[in-house]
Design an enzyme around this catalytic site. Structure first.
Site, PDB file in Angstrom:
ATOM      1  CE1 TYR A   1      -3.479  -2.657   0.550  1.00 18.69           C
ATOM      2  CE2 TYR A   1      -4.608  -0.740   1.431  1.00 18.69           C
ATOM      3  CZ  TYR A   1      -4.640  -2.035   0.951  1.00 18.69           C
ATOM      4  OH  TYR A   1      -5.838  -2.687   0.878  1.00 18.69           O
TER       5      TYR A   1
ATOM      6  CE  LYS B   1       2.286 -17.601  -3.220  1.00 19.75           C
ATOM      7  NZ  LYS B   1       1.378 -18.767  -3.310  1.00 19.75           N
TER       8      LYS B   1
ATOM      9  CG  ASP C   1      -1.503 -20.158  -1.880  1.00 16.98           C
ATOM     10  OD1 ASP C   1      -0.917 -20.145  -0.766  1.00 16.98           O
ATOM     11  OD2 ASP C   1      -1.029 -20.756  -2.867  1.00 16.98           O
TER      12      ASP C   1
ATOM     13  CG  ASP D   1      -7.987  -4.913   1.954  1.00 18.07           C
ATOM     14  OD1 ASP D   1      -8.906  -4.480   2.677  1.00 18.07           O
ATOM     15  OD2 ASP D   1      -7.987  -4.801   0.713  1.00 18.07           O
TER      16      ASP D   1
ATOM     17  CG  ASP E   1     -13.429  -7.395   2.691  1.00 18.90           C
ATOM     18  OD1 ASP E   1     -13.133  -6.680   3.673  1.00 18.90           O
ATOM     19  OD2 ASP E   1     -13.963  -6.942   1.660  1.00 18.90           O
TER      20      ASP E   1
HETATM   21  C1  IPM Z   1     -10.264  -1.454   4.456  1.00 17.62           C
HETATM   22  C2  IPM Z   1     -10.533  -0.828   3.110  1.00 17.62           C
HETATM   23  C3  IPM Z   1      -9.412   0.134   2.779  1.00 17.62           C
HETATM   24  C4  IPM Z   1      -8.130  -0.691   2.711  1.00 17.62           C
HETATM   25  C5  IPM Z   1      -9.614   0.960   1.521  1.00 17.62           C
HETATM   26  C6  IPM Z   1     -10.915   1.724   1.543  1.00 17.62           C
HETATM   27  C7  IPM Z   1      -8.466   1.895   1.271  1.00 17.62           C
HETATM   28  O1  IPM Z   1     -10.706  -1.805   2.140  1.00 17.62           O
HETATM   29  O2  IPM Z   1     -10.164  -0.707   5.445  1.00 17.62           O
HETATM   30  O3  IPM Z   1     -10.172  -2.682   4.520  1.00 17.62           O
HETATM   31  O4  IPM Z   1      -7.827  -1.287   1.672  1.00 17.62           O
HETATM   32  O5  IPM Z   1      -7.412  -0.716   3.701  1.00 17.62           O
HETATM   33 MG    MG Z   2     -10.773  -3.801   2.922  1.00 24.66          MG
END
Ligand code: IPM
Ligand code: MG
Length: 359
Positions: free
Chosen positions: A142, A189, A221, A245, A249
């Protein structure tokens, strides 16, 4: 009476709606427990760009650094997707994390018993899941240099980690594991990336300081697969920025809705408390967003930033009670719902329960 200063960043999309509900609940528990919260609202994201030309105005950084904690909604939306990258809402958020030095993003994924049927996985796979993703937040690909784009032919980003960055996030993960089930799975990885090999070697080294914690390693993975196959094998997942990230999710879906999960971003100074979901512009303004992730983030803020444990316990119990009584926002409407409620009704129900809970 103790008083705390909270920087409030509502942001874009559903951000304002869900923050309003968290404030409702916070005020309810503050008055029960006898402390005061003073909010100062500041701008970030697309709304900040629209008003000031900058997705992260300096005032937002100054007010936040001067507060006891930051409560944050969500930012972003299609409207701003064509801006130059540094003007985009997401760039504001990344710069904000960096300015505040919040290197550790803690993302718990817990499956509420009341919602075992809400997951897309079988109830027996998810029942009892209680894991914590510890994601490095201000390094990795990032932020790595060099990065750039050469017209439409070539573009690049760089994944960089220094030993020091890995050391501090590893300590955080081991410390958290000590308060939990004492197991850390570090995800990388290392079979392909040099940066991951440094990550793995450094985590191994730090692990020696925590002999009670069992450390394992997993390639990212495989981790993505294992999270779906058998999520209960995990206690603390320690990983870098982009892997965290993605995996957080994925982990959120174990719980049934991404609208349920809170997070805390912490470093050495002030912490940022925010839902893990985004600004969901497609449902903004309709009163159907689930405010629970933000309300649970407010609870984490009380617990970790302000030390108001009883108030936090009240909120956590109230969320469970609302779910147990069958109250559901639209995202969870198909799962054992007795009553479908709007964003603000859910906020009021939780606020009422939180004010009544005995502790
Ligand atoms: C998160 C989001 C952010 C990230 C984005 C909005 C920049 O997806 O907080 O997980 O990738 O960190
Ligand atoms: Mg995110």
């Amino acid at each position: 009476m103790s008083g705390y200063k909270i920087a409030l960043i509502k942001g874009d999309g559903i951000g304002p709606e869900i923050i309003d509900e968290a404030v409702k609940v916070l005020d309810a528990v503050a008055s029960c427990e006898g402390f005061e919260l003073k909010y100062q609202e500041v701008l970030m994201g697309g709304c900040a760009y629209d008003i000031t030309g900058d997705p992260l105005p300096q005032e937002t950084i100054d007010v936040s650094l001067n507060a006891d904690a930051v409560l944050f909604g969500a930012i972003g939306g299609q409207k701003w997707d064509t801006l130059p990258r540094e003007k985009r809402p997401e760039s504001g958020l990344l710069r904000f994390r960096k300015e505040l030095g919040v290197f550790a993003n803690l993302r718990p994924a817990v499956v509420y018993d009341e919602l075992v049927n809400a997951s897309s996985l079988k109830p027996e796979i998810v029942k009892g899941v209680d894991l914590m993703v510890v994601r490095e937040l201000i390094g990795g690909i990032y932020f790595g240099e060099p990065k750039g784009r050469e017209g439409n032919e070539r573009a690049y980003n760089t994944m960089v980690y220094t030993r020091e960055e890995i050391v501090r996030i590893a300590h955080k993960a081991f410390q958290i594991a000590m308060e939990r089930d004492k197991r850390v799975c570090s995800v990388d990885k290392a079979n392909v990336l040099d940066v991951s090999q440094l990550w793995r070697d450094t985590v191994e080294e730090i692990a020696k300081e925590y002999p009670e914690v069992t450390l394992s390693h997993m390639y990212v993975d495989n981790a993505a697969m294992q999270l779906i196959r058998d999520p209960k094998q995990f206690d603390v997942i320690l990983t870098g920025n982009i892997f965290g990230d993605i995996l957080s999710d994925e982990a959120s879906m174990l719980s049934g809705s991404i609208g349920l999960l809170p997070s805390a971003s912490v470093g050495n100074k002030i912490g940022v408390y925010e839902p893990i979901h985004g600004s969901a512009p497609d449902i903004a303004g309709q009163g159907i967003a689930n405010p629970i992730a933000t309300i649970a983030s407010a609870s984490m803020m009380l617990r970790f930033a302000l030390g108001e444990t009883k108030a936090a316990d009240r909120i956590d119990a109230a969320i469970k009670q609302a779910l147990a009584e069958g109250y559901r926002t639209k995202d969870l409407a198909q799962f054992d719902a007795k009553e479908i409620c709007s964003t603000s009704e859910m906020g009021s129900i939780i606020a009422n329960y939180a004010a009544k809970c005995k502790h």
